[in-house]
Scaffold this motif. Structure first.
Motif, PDB file in Angstrom:
ATOM      1  N   ASP A 191     -35.891 -31.061  -1.619  1.00 44.98           N
ATOM      2  CA  ASP A 191     -36.924 -31.466  -2.598  1.00 44.98           C
ATOM      3  C   ASP A 191     -38.225 -31.421  -1.721  1.00 44.98           C
ATOM      4  OD1 ASP A 191     -38.555 -33.345  -4.001  1.00 44.98           O
ATOM      5  OD2 ASP A 191     -36.981 -34.497  -4.628  1.00 44.98           O
ATOM      6  N   LEU A 192     -38.999 -30.664  -2.334  1.00 45.94           N
ATOM      7  CA  LEU A 192     -40.234 -30.462  -1.568  1.00 45.94           C
ATOM      8  C   LEU A 192     -41.408 -31.724  -1.610  1.00 45.94           C
ATOM      9  CD1 LEU A 192     -41.330 -26.908  -2.341  1.00 45.94           C
ATOM     10  CD2 LEU A 192     -39.740 -27.688  -0.751  1.00 45.94           C
ATOM     11  N   GLU A 193     -41.122 -32.357  -2.652  1.00 46.93           N
ATOM     12  CA  GLU A 193     -41.760 -33.479  -2.738  1.00 46.93           C
ATOM     13  C   GLU A 193     -41.476 -34.954  -1.693  1.00 46.93           C
ATOM     14  OE1 GLU A 193     -42.601 -35.343  -6.515  1.00 46.93           O
ATOM     15  OE2 GLU A 193     -43.266 -33.390  -7.338  1.00 46.93           O
ATOM     16  N   GLU A 194     -40.210 -35.002  -1.760  1.00 45.55           N
ATOM     17  CA  GLU A 194     -39.539 -35.739  -0.661  1.00 45.55           C
ATOM     18  C   GLU A 194     -39.982 -35.291   0.815  1.00 45.55           C
ATOM     19  OE1 GLU A 194     -38.374 -38.954  -1.207  1.00 45.55           O
ATOM     20  OE2 GLU A 194     -38.927 -38.603  -3.153  1.00 45.55           O
ATOM     21  N   MET A 195     -39.855 -33.872   1.011  1.00 44.07           N
ATOM     22  CA  MET A 195     -40.009 -33.380   2.364  1.00 44.07           C
ATOM     23  C   MET A 195     -41.428 -33.888   2.832  1.00 44.07           C
ATOM     24  SD  MET A 195     -39.962 -29.598   3.504  1.00 44.07           S
ATOM     25  CE  MET A 195     -38.074 -29.291   3.007  1.00 44.07           C
ATOM     26  N   GLN A 196     -42.425 -33.836   2.029  1.00 42.90           N
ATOM     27  CA  GLN A 196     -44.038 -34.073   2.222  1.00 42.90           C
ATOM     28  C   GLN A 196     -44.067 -35.714   2.708  1.00 42.90           C
ATOM     29  OE1 GLN A 196     -47.035 -31.368   0.483  1.00 42.90           O
ATOM     30  NE2 GLN A 196     -45.276 -31.315  -1.146  1.00 42.90           N
ATOM     31  N   LYS A 197     -43.122 -36.423   2.131  1.00 41.65           N
ATOM     32  CA  LYS A 197     -43.299 -37.879   2.320  1.00 41.65           C
ATOM     33  C   LYS A 197     -42.784 -38.304   3.625  1.00 41.65           C
ATOM     34  CE  LYS A 197     -43.232 -38.997  -2.668  1.00 41.65           C
ATOM     35  NZ  LYS A 197     -42.645 -39.529  -3.679  1.00 41.65           N
ATOM     36  N   ASN A 198     -41.655 -37.630   4.113  1.00 43.17           N
ATOM     37  CA  ASN A 198     -40.915 -37.788   5.200  1.00 43.17           C
ATOM     38  C   ASN A 198     -41.537 -37.507   6.638  1.00 43.17           C
ATOM     39  OD1 ASN A 198     -39.067 -38.009   7.414  1.00 43.17           O
ATOM     40  ND2 ASN A 198     -37.374 -36.769   6.344  1.00 43.17           N
ATOM     41  N   LEU A 199     -41.928 -38.646   7.380  1.00 43.92           N
ATOM     42  CA  LEU A 199     -42.634 -38.559   8.630  1.00 43.92           C
ATOM     43  C   LEU A 199     -41.899 -38.049   9.664  1.00 43.92           C
ATOM     44  CD1 LEU A 199     -44.845 -41.637   8.201  1.00 43.92           C
ATOM     45  CD2 LEU A 199     -45.334 -39.465   7.574  1.00 43.92           C
ATOM     46  N   ASN A 200     -40.388 -37.975   9.612  1.00 43.52           N
ATOM     47  CA  ASN A 200     -39.779 -37.435  10.662  1.00 43.52           C
ATOM     48  C   ASN A 200     -39.513 -35.886  10.613  1.00 43.52           C
ATOM     49  OD1 ASN A 200     -37.548 -36.727  12.215  1.00 43.52           O
ATOM     50  ND2 ASN A 200     -36.704 -38.657  12.045  1.00 43.52           N
ATOM     51  N   THR A 201     -40.429 -35.458  11.679  1.00 45.14           N
ATOM     52  CA  THR A 201     -40.386 -34.128  11.825  1.00 45.14           C
ATOM     53  C   THR A 201     -39.149 -33.272  11.943  1.00 45.14           C
ATOM     54  OG1 THR A 201     -42.979 -34.109  12.564  1.00 45.14           O
ATOM     55  CG2 THR A 201     -41.472 -32.234  12.957  1.00 45.14           C
TER      56      THR A 201
END
Length: 289
Positions: A191-201
């Motif tokens: 999920d690209l949208e969720e990925m952009q919200k995730n701050l854990n690199t």
């Protein structure tokens, strides 16, 4: 969309060649007058710099001021970053002086993923050609000043494209990788949208590594050059391996491991390793070390 114009004055750390030819993007091209024209999102912009004045004009989906601020990372203090990195050592200082106008673009995540999958064992002119053909065949047409431009196609626009059709675009072995990654996105396996919200690199990188054609280097490029903008990552290609070995490791190049390079990068450059990588890469590839 309407034609818009913006003039920027006295913007530090903003040289067109440094930004558009440091290896981070593939849809910006130099014009005969020295300006650059590029397509990103639903925007077509031309940038021209004369002395300390940058003239930006083109067609924008939204307000041009907001669009430029976001895409060109104008709210980040690159002068402070360069001052900090310049204190690391003379090598870093020299590389920054060479590429002092570099600015990392906030590129669309999906486009960056596909672009760097296509970058595998490839060169920039060929990558540009592949992306242009993909966009011309499956993106949306825009017209500005009598010339046609094409948006980068969304996963939905690519849902019926076959491996053989990618092969016909000249993708070579990358055809299956683009096809499979597109299917994974469409099926919401990632999920690209969720990925952009995730701050854990690290978590985001692990997700990227599940995509077809995305290895460590490509994942790091996506993390650094897309709107994810994780400045601590340090992509390693042949140029970066070479310059890091020449400057710091001084071993037989074929015996240098990625782990060794990553350890030095983290130790020396910390959470600005990605920008340090860009200065070093551009310096070694374009300049004289």
């Amino acid at each position: 969309m309407k034609e818009q114009k913006l003039i920027l004055k006295e913007i530090e750390s903003f040289e067109l060649k440094d930004i558009f030819e440091c290896g981070q993007c593939f849809r910006w091209n130099r014009e005969q007058d020295g300006s650059y024209t590029g397509i990103f999102g639903k925007n077509v912009l031309n940038l021209k710099k004369e002395k300390q004045i940058i003239t930006i004009e083109g067609i924008c989906e939204k307000d041009i001021q907001q669009t430029v601020e976001e895409y060109f990372d104008l709210n980040r203090d690159y002068q402070a970053i360069k001052q900090k990195l310049s204190k690391v050592d003379k090598n870093m200082k020299n590389s920054i002086q060479y590429g002092e106008g570099i600015r990392l673009l906030n590129q669309d995540l999906w486009e960056t993923i596909v672009s760097f999958i296509l970058s595998a064992n490839n060169n920039i002119p060929r990558i540009k050609g592949m992306i242009e053909r993909l966009s011309r065949n499956y993106g949306n047409k825009m017209t500005w000043k009598g010339k046609e431009y094409y948006t980068f196609p969304t996963p939905q626009q690519l849902k019926d494209v076959t491996i053989s059709e990618y092969r016909a675009l000249g993708f070579g072995f990358r055809d299956k990788r683009v096809y499979e990654t597109t299917r994974m996105i469409l099926n919401q396996e990632v999920d690209l949208e969720e990925m952009q919200k995730n701050l854990n690199t690290l978590e985001v990188k692990e997700q990227l590594l599940t995509l077809a054609g995305v290895g460590t280097k490509v994942a790091d490029c996506i993390l650094l050059f897309s709107a994810l903008k994780r400045l601590e990552v340090f992509p390693i290609d042949v140029w970066v391996r070479r310059v890091m070995n020449d400057l710091y490791l001084k071993q037989e190049e074929t015996k240098v491991s990625q782990k060794q390079i990553q350890e030095i990068a983290t130790k020396k450059f910390g959470d600005l390793a990605g920008l340090a990588q860009q200065y070093l890469y551009y310096w070694r590839r374009e300049g004289e070390t």
